[in-house]
Design a protein around this motif. Structure first.
Motif, short mmCIF file in Angstrom:
data_model
loop_
_atom_site.label_atom_id
_atom_site.label_comp_id
_atom_site.label_asym_id
_atom_site.label_seq_id
_atom_site.Cartn_x
_atom_site.Cartn_y
_atom_site.Cartn_z
N LEU A 42 0.87 -1.18 0.00
CA LEU A 42 0.00 0.00 0.00
C LEU A 42 0.91 1.23 0.00
N SER A 43 0.69 2.17 -0.91
CA SER A 43 1.58 3.33 -1.01
C SER A 43 1.30 4.37 0.07
N VAL A 44 0.14 4.26 0.74
CA VAL A 44 -0.20 5.21 1.80
C VAL A 44 -1.04 4.46 2.84
N PRO A 77 -2.97 -5.71 -10.28
CA PRO A 77 -4.33 -6.14 -10.55
C PRO A 77 -5.25 -4.95 -10.84
N ARG A 78 -6.43 -5.26 -11.36
CA ARG A 78 -7.36 -4.20 -11.71
C ARG A 78 -7.80 -3.44 -10.45
N THR A 79 -8.15 -4.19 -9.40
CA THR A 79 -8.46 -3.54 -8.12
C THR A 79 -7.26 -3.73 -7.21
N THR A 80 -6.47 -2.69 -7.08
CA THR A 80 -5.28 -2.76 -6.23
C THR A 80 -5.72 -2.69 -4.77
N ALA A 137 -9.08 -0.97 -3.13
CA ALA A 137 -9.96 -1.73 -2.23
C ALA A 137 -10.13 -0.98 -0.91
N GLU A 138 -9.03 -0.46 -0.38
CA GLU A 138 -9.11 0.29 0.89
C GLU A 138 -9.90 1.58 0.68
#
Ligand code: NAP
Length: 282
Positions: free
Chosen positions: A198-200, A218-221, A225-226
């Protein structure tokens, strides 16, 4: 059926075996009934491959990592955005005259503006590389207020100075997201196979944010999702990918891109991602 008249377009980069561009472009040619074919070439050096456009009469070329910057010097003309960005992802051959474009610029704007107005909005961009620069410049031109955060604060500051951004900093400045309208991830963090990254921290996501992740595999990273869990609107990276390919299609063929068919080919391929192994992707 491929024949002696078939127009050839291609991708150059290294690596290219993972690329979905051939699938998406060829589906577009098929849908429009065009006598075109799109191939991928793994090349170490951009210059001889681009010179071959003239020699072989290649109509259009997509350019990907690591050639987007070096390709700049190999064309005869640049469109305005490509010149300002200093990188191209598209070359069109018109009778031996090669013109370079950057279709990521329009694609990012189109993907984002489907979900949010841009003028006056505060956008925090994570990352200070080529895609961050392209998106930051595009948003700046649309009147957004841009803040760039990178793991190397000096690089983020240099990018911010170059485009006249409102601010910059390191990853100790995530608090900038608190009053932001748009958050854009322009780092590879969360890209397959490291899909749990997660970048943040998710705690910075709030319901007023529109969250755009440039990653499309993936399409939904995990970030998206978060973001959904936090009540944010999300913008998928595959939309940007589709729109940059569609613009290339139009530049290469002069025909309107069949977005529905190209998009279906892309989403079908991305849905199959879970079953793909590392070696398949090389
Ligand atoms: N959806 C689309 O159509 C589309 C189009 C273009 C690119 N992309 C994607 O965009 C992403 C970035 O591409 P790019 O060409 O901009 O690459 P780039 O020029 O190499 O820039 C990557 C940026 O991410 C930062 N970064 C890399 N690893 C990181 C980590 N572990 N933690 C924090 N920051 C990290 C880099 O930091 P440093 O500056 O410190 O190295 C750099 O600022 C790629 O995943 C690419 O696939 C998507």
């Amino acid at each position: 059926m491929i024949n002696a008249e078939t127009r050839v377009c291609c991708l150059i980069g290294d690596p290219v075996a993972h690329s979905l561009s051939p699938l998406v472009h060829n589906r577009g040619y098929q849908a429009r009934g065009l006598d075109y074919v799109y191939l991928a070439f793994r090349v170490k050096e951009a210059a001889p491959a681009i010179a071959a456009m003239r020699t072989l009469g290649i109509t259009g070329m997509s350019v990907t990592i690591p050639h987007k910057t070096t390709a700049l010097a190999c064309v005869d003309e640049l469109d305005a955005e490509a010149k300002e960005i200093g990188a191209i992802n598209t070359i069109v051959n018109r009778g031996g005259h090669l013109k370079g474009y950057n279709t990521d610029y329009d694609a990012a704007l189109k993907a984002l503006s489907e979900k949010t107005p841009l003028r006056g909005k505060k956008t925090v961009i994570l990352g200070a590389g080529a895609t961050a620069l392209t998106i930051a410049l595009a948003l700046k031109h649309r009147g957004s207020r841009v803040v760039i955060l990178g793991r190397a604060p000096a690089k983020a500051a240099a990018l911010a100075a170059r485009i006249g951004a409102e601010g910059s900093g390191g990853f100790d400045r995530f608090s900038e997201i608190g009053d932001a309208d748009i958050l854009t991830n322009a780092t590879p963090v969360g890209m397959w196979p490291k899909v749990d990254e997660l970048s943040v921290p998710a705690s910075y996501l709030h319901p007023k944010l529109v969250v755009f992740d440039v990653i499309y595999r993936p399409r939904t990273t995990r970030l998206l999702a978060e973001a959904k869990k936090a009540g944010c609107k999300v913008v998928y990276g595959h939309k940007m990918f589709l729109y940059q390919a569609a613009r290339q299609f139009e530049l290469f063929t002069g025909h309107t891109a069949p977005l529905v068919q190209m998009g279906q080919a892309l989403t079908r391929a991305l849905k199959g991602d879970e079953g793909v192994t590392i070696s398949d992707r090389r």
